[in-house]
Design an enzyme around this catalytic site. Structure first.
Site, PDB file in Angstrom:
ATOM      1  N   GLU A 180      39.812  40.279  40.352  1.00  4.71           N
ATOM      2  CA  GLU A 180      39.386  41.629  40.008  1.00  4.71           C
ATOM      3  C   GLU A 180      39.235  42.530  41.242  1.00  4.71           C
ATOM      4  OE1 GLU A 180      36.219  40.185  37.514  1.00  4.71           O
ATOM      5  OE2 GLU A 180      37.240  40.890  35.721  1.00  4.71           O
ATOM      6  N   HIS A 192      30.763  44.100  40.235  1.00  8.33           N
ATOM      7  CA  HIS A 192      31.340  44.044  38.899  1.00  8.33           C
ATOM      8  C   HIS A 192      30.634  42.903  38.181  1.00  8.33           C
ATOM      9  CE1 HIS A 192      33.876  43.465  35.521  1.00  8.33           C
ATOM     10  NE2 HIS A 192      34.321  42.295  35.964  1.00  8.33           N
ATOM     11  N   HIS A 207      29.320  41.199  34.075  1.00  9.46           N
ATOM     12  CA  HIS A 207      29.361  41.215  32.621  1.00  9.46           C
ATOM     13  C   HIS A 207      27.911  41.127  32.140  1.00  9.46           C
ATOM     14  CE1 HIS A 207      33.693  39.304  32.765  1.00  9.46           C
ATOM     15  NE2 HIS A 207      33.566  40.356  33.544  1.00  9.46           N
ATOM     16  N   HIS A 230      34.913  44.249  28.214  1.00 11.30           N
ATOM     17  CA  HIS A 230      34.917  43.472  29.452  1.00 11.30           C
ATOM     18  C   HIS A 230      33.539  43.438  30.127  1.00 11.30           C
ATOM     19  CE1 HIS A 230      37.203  42.757  33.503  1.00 11.30           C
ATOM     20  NE2 HIS A 230      36.084  42.085  33.420  1.00 11.30           N
TER      21      HIS A 230
HETATM   22 ZN   LIG Z   1      35.179  40.875  34.811  1.00  9.73          ZN
END
Ligand SMILES: [Zn+2]
Length: 218
Positions: A77, A96, A98, A159
């Protein structure tokens, strides 16, 4: 390895462990990066590795799109991180994640615009949700540069979320604050009817508050 590079790696590991301890990242989800703008080098957590067990030699170093350091493969990513950092020359750190409460909105492809929390109003105003982009491809970053010009935190449909900060401390603080507000928001829904801050007060919110838009961007 020079001292500057070593301290950036240490900082990433420290915050990656902190976020894993809070259940906001795990082995397979979430990544952190810091950009050394002088050297043009991006330091990022590796793919598929438990954050708690990270060591400095595992942190990937990227330059001009290629990995030039680190014993493990960079997160797939990294394109997302590069796009966010292009959009925000005032920021050097990206997380980043989740994170569960934020990602619940992303799964519903819903932007967040709640009006019941002073914290939310002061820090975010709103959190937009970008259209779905396939992980590991350039599409993961579609639309992110425009969105991040106005927001430190955005959702990625189906996502998770991505946030930027001048420092890693700033980026992590923003993520934690958003996740906490949403957690309380969900609890409040079970307590009773949520009471929004009246429009006039909402618009005035933070005019004299030192915490207003902590990165000073909006
Ligand atoms: Zn991700």
């Amino acid at each position: 390895m020079n001292d500057a590079s070593n301290s950036l790696k240490k900082e990433i590991i420290q915050y990656a462990r902190l976020l894993e301890g809070k259940g906001l990242v795990n082995s397979l989800e979430g990544n952190l990066s810091i950009l050394d703008r002088t050297a043009g080098e991006l330091y990022i957590t590796p793919s598929g590795t438990r954050k708690t067990f990270l060591t400095e030699d595992m942190i990937a170093v990227m330059k001009d799109g290629s990995q030039i350091g680190g014993t493990l493969k960079r997160s797939s990513e990294y394109l997302l991180h590069e796009a966010a950092l292009r959009a925000r020359p005032d920021c050097n750190a990206v997380v980043h994640a989740h994170a569960p409460y934020l990602t619940a909105y992303a799964y519903c492809n819903k932007s967040i615009a709640i009006r019941c929390s002073t914290t939310f109003g002061l820090i975010f105003g709103d959190i937009p949700c970008l259209p779905y982009g396939e992980p590991g491809t350039t599409h993961i970053a579609d639309g992110i540069e425009d969105a991040m010009k106005e927001h430190e935190l955005v959702l990625l449909a189906n996502h998770g979320c991505v946030c930027v900060g001048k420092t890693m401390e700033n980026a992590v603080s923003i993520l934690e604050a958003a996740e906490e507000v949403l957690k309380i928001y969900m609890m409040a829904k079970t307590v009773g009817e949520i009471s929004d801050i009246p429009t006039e007060q909402w618009e005035q919110l933070g005019n004299n508050h030192p915490g207003r838009k902590q990165t000073g961007h909006k």
